[in-house]
Design a protein around this motif. Sequence first.
Motif, short mmCIF file in Angstrom:
data_model
loop_
_atom_site.label_atom_id
_atom_site.label_comp_id
_atom_site.label_asym_id
_atom_site.label_seq_id
_atom_site.Cartn_x
_atom_site.Cartn_y
_atom_site.Cartn_z
N GLU A 99 -9.36 7.15 39.81
CA GLU A 99 -9.77 6.86 41.19
C GLU A 99 -11.28 6.77 41.32
N ASN A 121 -5.19 3.54 45.05
CA ASN A 121 -3.86 4.04 44.67
C ASN A 121 -3.44 3.35 43.38
N ASP A 131 2.61 -2.00 49.51
CA ASP A 131 3.86 -1.96 50.28
C ASP A 131 3.59 -2.71 51.58
N GLY A 180 0.65 4.46 32.18
CA GLY A 180 -0.77 4.58 32.46
C GLY A 180 -1.63 3.77 31.53
N ASN A 222 5.63 -3.14 40.36
CA ASN A 222 6.86 -3.58 39.71
C ASN A 222 6.54 -4.58 38.61
N LYS A 259 -4.35 -2.97 42.97
CA LYS A 259 -4.03 -1.62 43.42
C LYS A 259 -4.52 -1.44 44.85
N GLU A 267 2.59 -7.23 35.99
CA GLU A 267 2.70 -6.14 36.97
C GLU A 267 2.28 -6.66 38.33
N ASN A 297 0.84 -3.33 43.88
CA ASN A 297 1.58 -2.16 44.37
C ASN A 297 1.47 -1.99 45.89
N LYS A 354 -0.81 3.80 41.60
CA LYS A 354 0.63 3.81 41.34
C LYS A 354 1.04 2.48 40.70
N ASP A 355 1.97 2.55 39.73
CA ASP A 355 2.41 1.35 39.04
C ASP A 355 3.08 0.38 39.99
#
Length: 409
Positions: free
Chosen positions: A331, A60, A373, A80, A65, A33, A368, A371, A62-63
């Motif tokens: 968090e 972060n 970017d 989650g 891919n 993450k 997974e 995440n 966030k899931d």
Amino acid sequence: MGFSQALSGLNAASKNLDVMGNNIANSQTIGYKSATMQFADVYAGAKVGLGVSVAGVQQNFKDGNLEATGRNLDLAISGGGFLRFDQGEQIVYARNGQLTMTPDGYLENAQGGRLTGYPGAAGNGGQLQQLNIPAVGLPAKATEELKATLNLDAGMATLDPAAFDPLKPATYSYANGATVFDSQGSAQTLTLYFLKTGVNTWEVKAARATPEGQEFSADTTRLTFDSNGLLQGSSSISGGVAGTASSPYESTPVTFALTGGANNLDFQLNLTGSTQFANEFELGSLNQDGFTSGSLVDISVDKKGQIIGSYSNERTQVLGTIAMANFRNPEGLSPVGGAWVETSDSGQALIGEAGTGLFGGIEAGVVETSNVDLTKELVNLIIAQRNFQANAQTIKLQDEVLQQAVNLR
């Protein structure tokens, strides 16, 4: 104070570059993450700010891919929650579900943490424990019930049960084979003989194949149908004496004495749903609940987190249920390298079953991805680099101003 302000900016910018560099380095790390640096200005009562400080590093969650691997011990969470691992002397929580099986049957991640959950099927609850896949096979189970649905031809002639002879087809109306299992898992071949003995009444005799021929159960089942051809009741005939007929229909016992160390074969014959219509004999279904022993050949995980063992006797069994965890404030978790541990900021772990409430479903054969970017991180890296350069330029300008002041005469 210009130097201290610029220096604080350099330190903060340097740490920001560290965070971004760590994100980029982990862009291919499964379950990682990304993190973001949070800055805060420093005033301390001064009209002009005293610089900048690092307020914290925010994660972060966030899931990422989901990427298919085809490996049944690769797990990912769709939604989650976290997988719970017993790692050394602490409990850690992770999104990385790349597991391996140890020689003694435990499911471990790359850090040596052992996956935890509950024994048996989902919903059993109980004490959380390290999940273990037993090496022993599935023991045999003796048949307890034989279920069949069929249609008995209402137009058949009435027969005398006293004249019944299994070697003479004319003495019975219909025969059908079935297989059941004894307590040692040996298959026993049965034949069910159906005789129409009166108006809307039938008798069912059960025989077991033996090397010497056939052995008949001491119990014979008498069936009673109503005028519409529906099964109304039954009774068991033992030693030629009929028991009290049941209405509505109830299953009846079938018993065989076995040798060779196995328990006597004792099960219920259930013909619920059978009919007596003016049609040909028709067997609709035939099922029994016994099976022979089997060796474990494969394991799989369903969306509820149930670990299902597949055996060589074509049976399956739930070996354990994976425990899911979640937090009021994820968090606030503290990273420990590939996983997190709970803190006072995160709150205590909420434990539950995958696919319910706050917990996402478990997907097998996928992982997974991170995440991060990467494009966004590279753009932010350029901005952070310019921020570092600007703070360095501030120090340079302060140095020039100080030099000019020193040169005044």
